[in-house]
Design an enzyme around this catalytic site. Structure first.
Site, PDB file in Angstrom:
ATOM      1  N   ASP A   1     -38.258  16.382  44.100  1.00  0.00           N
ATOM      2  CA  ASP A   1     -39.391  15.329  44.831  1.00  0.00           C
ATOM      3  C   ASP A   1     -37.867  14.792  44.453  1.00  0.00           C
ATOM      4  O   ASP A   1     -38.613  14.186  43.154  1.00  0.00           O
ATOM      5  CB  ASP A   1     -39.936  15.048  46.074  1.00  0.00           C
ATOM      6  N   SER A   2     -36.748  13.988  44.730  1.00  0.00           N
ATOM      7  CA  SER A   2     -36.015  12.672  43.952  1.00  0.00           C
ATOM      8  C   SER A   2     -37.181  11.769  44.252  1.00  0.00           C
ATOM      9  O   SER A   2     -36.714  10.965  43.346  1.00  0.00           O
ATOM     10  CB  SER A   2     -34.675  11.968  44.423  1.00  0.00           C
TER      11      SER A   2
ATOM     12  N   THR B   1     -33.830  17.700  48.763  1.00  0.00           N
ATOM     13  CA  THR B   1     -34.120  18.020  49.891  1.00  0.00           C
ATOM     14  C   THR B   1     -33.435  19.907  50.798  1.00  0.00           C
ATOM     15  O   THR B   1     -33.924  20.522  50.670  1.00  0.00           O
ATOM     16  CB  THR B   1     -34.335  17.187  50.867  1.00  0.00           C
TER      17      THR B   1
ATOM     18  N   THR C   1     -32.276  12.942  47.450  1.00  0.00           N
ATOM     19  CA  THR C   1     -31.192  12.055  48.366  1.00  0.00           C
ATOM     20  C   THR C   1     -31.737  10.424  48.195  1.00  0.00           C
ATOM     21  O   THR C   1     -31.622   9.013  47.892  1.00  0.00           O
ATOM     22  CB  THR C   1     -30.601  11.451  50.118  1.00  0.00           C
ATOM     23  N   ASP C   2     -33.122  10.292  47.648  1.00  0.00           N
ATOM     24  CA  ASP C   2     -33.902   9.258  47.742  1.00  0.00           C
ATOM     25  C   ASP C   2     -33.670   8.651  46.673  1.00  0.00           C
ATOM     26  O   ASP C   2     -33.365   6.971  47.000  1.00  0.00           O
ATOM     27  CB  ASP C   2     -34.920   9.414  47.617  1.00  0.00           C
TER      28      ASP C   2
ATOM     29  N   LYS D   1     -27.790   4.333  48.858  1.00  0.00           N
ATOM     30  CA  LYS D   1     -28.561   5.021  50.106  1.00  0.00           C
ATOM     31  C   LYS D   1     -28.360   3.846  51.240  1.00  0.00           C
ATOM     32  O   LYS D   1     -29.806   2.742  50.940  1.00  0.00           O
ATOM     33  CB  LYS D   1     -29.305   5.877  49.813  1.00  0.00           C
TER      34      LYS D   1
ATOM     35  N   TYR E   1     -23.678 -22.747  46.080  1.00  0.00           N
ATOM     36  CA  TYR E   1     -24.754 -24.255  46.659  1.00  0.00           C
ATOM     37  C   TYR E   1     -25.431 -24.625  45.372  1.00  0.00           C
ATOM     38  O   TYR E   1     -26.058 -23.965  44.594  1.00  0.00           O
ATOM     39  CB  TYR E   1     -25.481 -22.881  47.799  1.00  0.00           C
TER      40      TYR E   1
END
Length: 341
Positions: free
Chosen positions: A54-55, A13, A86-87, A157, A278
Site C-alpha cells: 500500500d503506498s 490500489t 495513489t497516496d 494528489k 509583506y
C-alpha cells in the site's frame, strides 16, 4: 520493431484484492497483464515485481530501491512504467525526478482509484496512458492519470475518490489523451542537461508543518533536538508567519543558525509564494528561511531530502534549492533568486 517497455510493480490500489482486513495489494504481474494485454501487445513488455505495498507504507528506502532498479535497467528499454498506489505517488514521482536527473527515457508512474478487478475501474485507462507515454521517447519522470500526463515534480494528489485525483501544480499538463491520440506538449518537457547519474542518498529527517492561528513556534526547537535537519513550513497566504511574538522568530532564527534548513511555502497549492511582499514574510527571510516560490509541497519535501543527502554547506544548499533541476521551479521564479528578489 516493437519498443521495449519495462513495467515495475509496487502494489497499490490497482493491484488490490479484498480480504478480511480490507483492500490489500495482492495481484501478481501476470494477473494484471490479463487485463491490459490489448495495450501490452503493441510493445515488447517485461514485468519486474519489486514490492507489494500500500503506498501509504512507501518509505525513502523504497524510492532508493526503485531508483536503483531503474538505473540498472534503463539502457535496455525504451521506457519504464511503475504501477504505484495513489497516496504517495506524487512524492515518488518527485523523488525519482531528483534521484534520476537527466534520465534519457520516459519513466511513467501510474495507478488507479479502484482495483483493476473492478469493472468500473480507471485502472486500464491509466495503464494505457502510462504505457503509451513510456513509448513516446520523451525523457524524464512523469505521472499519468485520468488521461493526463504530469511532469513528475509538478504532480499532487488533490482528491481522494474522484478519477481526476491528480493535478499539475503551477505548470501545464505535458500530455493528454484526446481525439488525436496521446497529444504531448514537448515544449514543456525539460530535456536532459547531461548524462544520467544515480543520486540515491536522501536525508529522511525532514519535517512538514502547517501553520494555524495560535501557533507559538515551540516545535522548532523540539524538532531540532530530535535531529531534524530540514523543515518545511506551510505558512499563510503569500508565506506569512506570525511576527507579533518575537519568540516565534527568535526560535526560528536559532534553529537556522544551528544548521537546520527551513523552507517556507504557501498553504495554497497554486500561484506560489513571495515572502518579500509583506512584513510577516520579510521577517522570516531575515531569519534565514528559503522560500519555495511556485514549487509543490511534494517537490519541496523531496528536493530538501535529496539536497541534504549530499551534506553540502548552507551556501551550496541554497544555490541548489533555488536551481531548477527537473522542472520543479518555473524559470522566472529561478531568475528572481539570482536577481536577489
Amino acid at each position: 520493431m516493437k519498443k521495449k517497455i519495462l513495467i515495475i510493480t509496487t502494489g497499490g490500489t490497482l493491484a488490490c484484492v479484498q480480504d478480511e482486513k480490507g483492500l490489500v495489494p495482492g495481484l501478481s504481474s501476470s494477473d494484471i497483464l490479463s487485463y491490459i494485454s490489448d495495450i501490452t501487445d503493441l510493445y515488447e513488455v517485461d514485468f519486474y515485481e519489486l514490492f507489494q505495498l500500500d503506498s501509504a507504507n512507501i518509505q525513502p528506502s523504497n524510492w532508493q530501491a526503485m531508483a536503483e532498479t531503474i538505473y540498472e535497467k534503463y539502457q535496455s528499454y525504451d521506457g519504464i512504467v511503475i504501477f504505484h498506489g495513489t497516496d504517495t505517488m506524487a512524492y515518488t514521482a518527485s523523488a525519482l525526478s531528483f534521484m534520476l536527473l537527466n534520465i534519457p527515457i520516459p519513466v511513467v508512474i501510474t495507478g488507479s482509484q479502484l482495483s483493476i478487478l473492478n469493472p468500473l475501474a480507471d485502472a486500464v485507462e491509466n495503464c494505457r496512458c502510462a504505457i503509451h507515454m513510456a513509448g513516446s521517447g520523451m525523457p524524464g519522470v512523469f505521472l499519468a492519470f485520468n488521461r493526463k500526463v504530469i511532469l513528475g515534480t509538478r504532480a499532487s494528489k488533490v482528491r481522494t475518490t474522484s478519477f481526476h485525483a491528480f493535478e499539475s501544480i503551477n505548470y501545464p499538463y505535458v500530455g493528454e489523451i484526446n481525439s488525436r491520440g496521446l497529444d504531448i506538449r514537448r515544449s514543456y518537457i525539460p530535456g536532459p542537461k547531461g548524462s544520467c547519474v544515480l543520486e540515491r542518498r536522501l536525508e529522511e529527517k525532514v519535517f512538514l508543518i502547517k501553520l494555524v492561528p495560535g501557533f507559538d513556534g515551540k516545535i522548532f526547537q523540539f524538532l531540532y533536538e530530535q535531529g531534524y535537519r530540514g523543515l518545511i513550513i506551510e505558512a499563510f497566504g503569500m508565506g506569512g508567519i506570525p511576527s507579533m511574538s518575537s519568540e516565534i522568530m527568535d526560535d526560528l532564527r536559532d534553529v537556522i543558525q544551528k544548521g537546520m534548513i527551513v523552507v517556507v511555502k504557501s498553504q495554497c497549492p497554486y500561484e506560489g509564494c513571495n515572502l518579500s511582499l509583506y512584513e510577516t514574510g520579510r521577517t522570516a527571510l531575515d531569519a534565514g528561511v528559503f522560500q519555495a516560490r511556485d514549487m509543490s509541497t511534494e517537490a519541496v519535501v523531496t528536493k530538501v531530502m535529496w539536497i541534504l543527502g549530499k551534506h553540502w554547506e548552507r551556501k551550496k544548499i541554497e544555490e541548489m534549492f533555488y536551481k531548477n533541476l527537473a522542472g520543479e521551479i518555473s524559470p522566472q521564479e529561478e531568475d528572481m533568486f539570482y536577481k536577489g528578489v
